[in-house]
Every structure is written in C-alpha cells, then in structure tokens.
Design a protein around this motif. Structure first.
Motif, PDB file in Angstrom:
ATOM      1  N   ARG A  18      51.533  63.064   0.867  1.00 26.24           N
ATOM      2  CA  ARG A  18      50.791  62.802  -0.329  1.00 26.24           C
ATOM      3  C   ARG A  18      50.551  61.288  -0.989  1.00 26.24           C
ATOM      4  NH1 ARG A  18      50.576  66.671  -4.238  1.00 26.24           N
ATOM      5  NH2 ARG A  18      51.559  68.940  -3.468  1.00 26.24           N
ATOM      6  N   VAL A  21      47.556  60.001   1.330  1.00 23.43           N
ATOM      7  CA  VAL A  21      46.434  60.250   1.001  1.00 23.43           C
ATOM      8  C   VAL A  21      45.944  59.421  -0.214  1.00 23.43           C
ATOM      9  CG1 VAL A  21      45.155  62.189   0.073  1.00 23.43           C
ATOM     10  CG2 VAL A  21      46.471  62.760   1.958  1.00 23.43           C
ATOM     11  N   LYS A  22      46.892  59.350  -1.264  1.00 26.42           N
ATOM     12  CA  LYS A  22      46.446  58.503  -2.139  1.00 26.42           C
ATOM     13  C   LYS A  22      46.136  56.872  -1.851  1.00 26.42           C
ATOM     14  CE  LYS A  22      49.989  59.322  -4.797  1.00 26.42           C
ATOM     15  NZ  LYS A  22      51.072  59.237  -6.146  1.00 26.42           N
ATOM     16  N   GLN A  25      42.465  57.313  -0.509  1.00 25.70           N
ATOM     17  CA  GLN A  25      41.595  57.764  -1.671  1.00 25.70           C
ATOM     18  C   GLN A  25      41.275  56.353  -2.461  1.00 25.70           C
ATOM     19  OE1 GLN A  25      43.352  61.137  -3.278  1.00 25.70           O
ATOM     20  NE2 GLN A  25      41.978  62.482  -1.933  1.00 25.70           N
ATOM     21  N   LEU A  42      41.009  64.399   3.070  1.00 25.77           N
ATOM     22  CA  LEU A  42      41.741  65.020   4.020  1.00 25.77           C
ATOM     23  C   LEU A  42      41.352  66.427   4.332  1.00 25.77           C
ATOM     24  CD1 LEU A  42      44.659  64.934   5.334  1.00 25.77           C
ATOM     25  CD2 LEU A  42      45.519  66.141   3.436  1.00 25.77           C
ATOM     26  N   ASP A  84      37.876  68.762   1.330  1.00 24.18           N
ATOM     27  CA  ASP A  84      38.891  67.818   1.229  1.00 24.18           C
ATOM     28  C   ASP A  84      40.162  68.715   0.756  1.00 24.18           C
ATOM     29  OD1 ASP A  84      40.840  66.115   0.302  1.00 24.18           O
ATOM     30  OD2 ASP A  84      39.625  64.805  -0.649  1.00 24.18           O
ATOM     31  N   SER A  86      43.021  68.048  -0.185  1.00 18.69           N
ATOM     32  CA  SER A  86      44.105  67.569  -0.860  1.00 18.69           C
ATOM     33  C   SER A  86      43.410  67.806  -2.333  1.00 18.69           C
ATOM     34  CB  SER A  86      44.239  66.000  -0.631  1.00 18.69           C
ATOM     35  OG  SER A  86      43.068  65.349  -0.645  1.00 18.69           O
ATOM     36  N   TRP A  89      45.848  69.037  -4.968  1.00 17.91           N
ATOM     37  CA  TRP A  89      47.316  68.958  -4.942  1.00 17.91           C
ATOM     38  C   TRP A  89      47.595  68.236  -6.191  1.00 17.91           C
ATOM     39  CZ3 TRP A  89      48.120  66.087   0.400  1.00 17.91           C
ATOM     40  CH2 TRP A  89      48.156  66.969   1.419  1.00 17.91           C
ATOM     41  N   LEU A  91      47.289  65.158  -7.339  1.00 13.79           N
ATOM     42  CA  LEU A  91      48.108  63.908  -7.201  1.00 13.79           C
ATOM     43  C   LEU A  91      48.025  63.013  -8.305  1.00 13.79           C
ATOM     44  CD1 LEU A  91      46.326  63.180  -3.636  1.00 13.79           C
ATOM     45  CD2 LEU A  91      48.755  64.111  -4.107  1.00 13.79           C
TER      46      LEU A  91
END
Length: 98
Positions: A18, A21-22, A25, A42, A84, A86, A89, A91
């Motif tokens: 997690r 990925v942030k 991004q 992702l 994607d 993610s 998710w 986030l």
C-alpha cells in the motif's frame, strides 16, 4: 506498475504494498524510473515471501530479465484491461510517510 496498457512495465519488491503504491502514484521519488515514465497504475500483484531482503532482490532481478511478451501474457491472463487494481483500496494520502 505500468503507465498504460502494453506500455512501460515496472517490477519491484516491497514489504508494504500500500505504501509503495502511494509512493509511485505521488511520484515521491521524482527521479525514479516510475516517476520518469509515469508508472502509477498497479496492474498485477505477484506475491512471494522471503526471509531476507537480499533473496527478494535476487528474485526481482530474475523477473526483470523475463521477456516482455511473457510479462504481458501473464498480466493479460489476470487483468486483460490493464485496470489499476489499487483504485478501490481507499488509500489515505493524508497519512503518507515522509
């Protein structure tokens, strides 16, 4: 990570998907490969667990040497639209570590 369907593909290793990925991004590392090529989606997750980071890094190097066609075939078996994964998710970017 990828930038678009059949575009640039990035393979990486992490112990916190997690947060990683942030980072991609938000282009947390502006001079990195993923920032340079806008790899912020992702599109595939492949999980292997290792006791030592050095073993995970060795495996990452092996995967990066795979032929591009192999990588695309594997991605499209699971994610033919290159969505994607993610996106759902939730986030929390406010709690991003620095």
């Amino acid at each position: 990570m990828a930038n678009k369907p059949k575009g640039v593909i990035y393979i990486g290793v992490t112990d916190n998907i997690r947060e990683r990925v942030k980072e991609h991004q938000l282009k947390y590392y502006p001079k990195s490969f993923t920032s340079k090529y806008n790899c912020d989606k992702l599109i595939y997750i492949y999980i292997e667990e290792y006791e030592k980071g050095s073993c995970a890094a060795n495996r990452e190097r092996q995967l990066k040497k795979w032929k591009r066609d192999w990588k695309i075939r594997i991605i499209e078996e699971i994610n033919p639209g290159w969505m994607d994964i993610s996106m759902n998710w939730n986030l929390d970017y406010r709690k991003f570590r620095k």
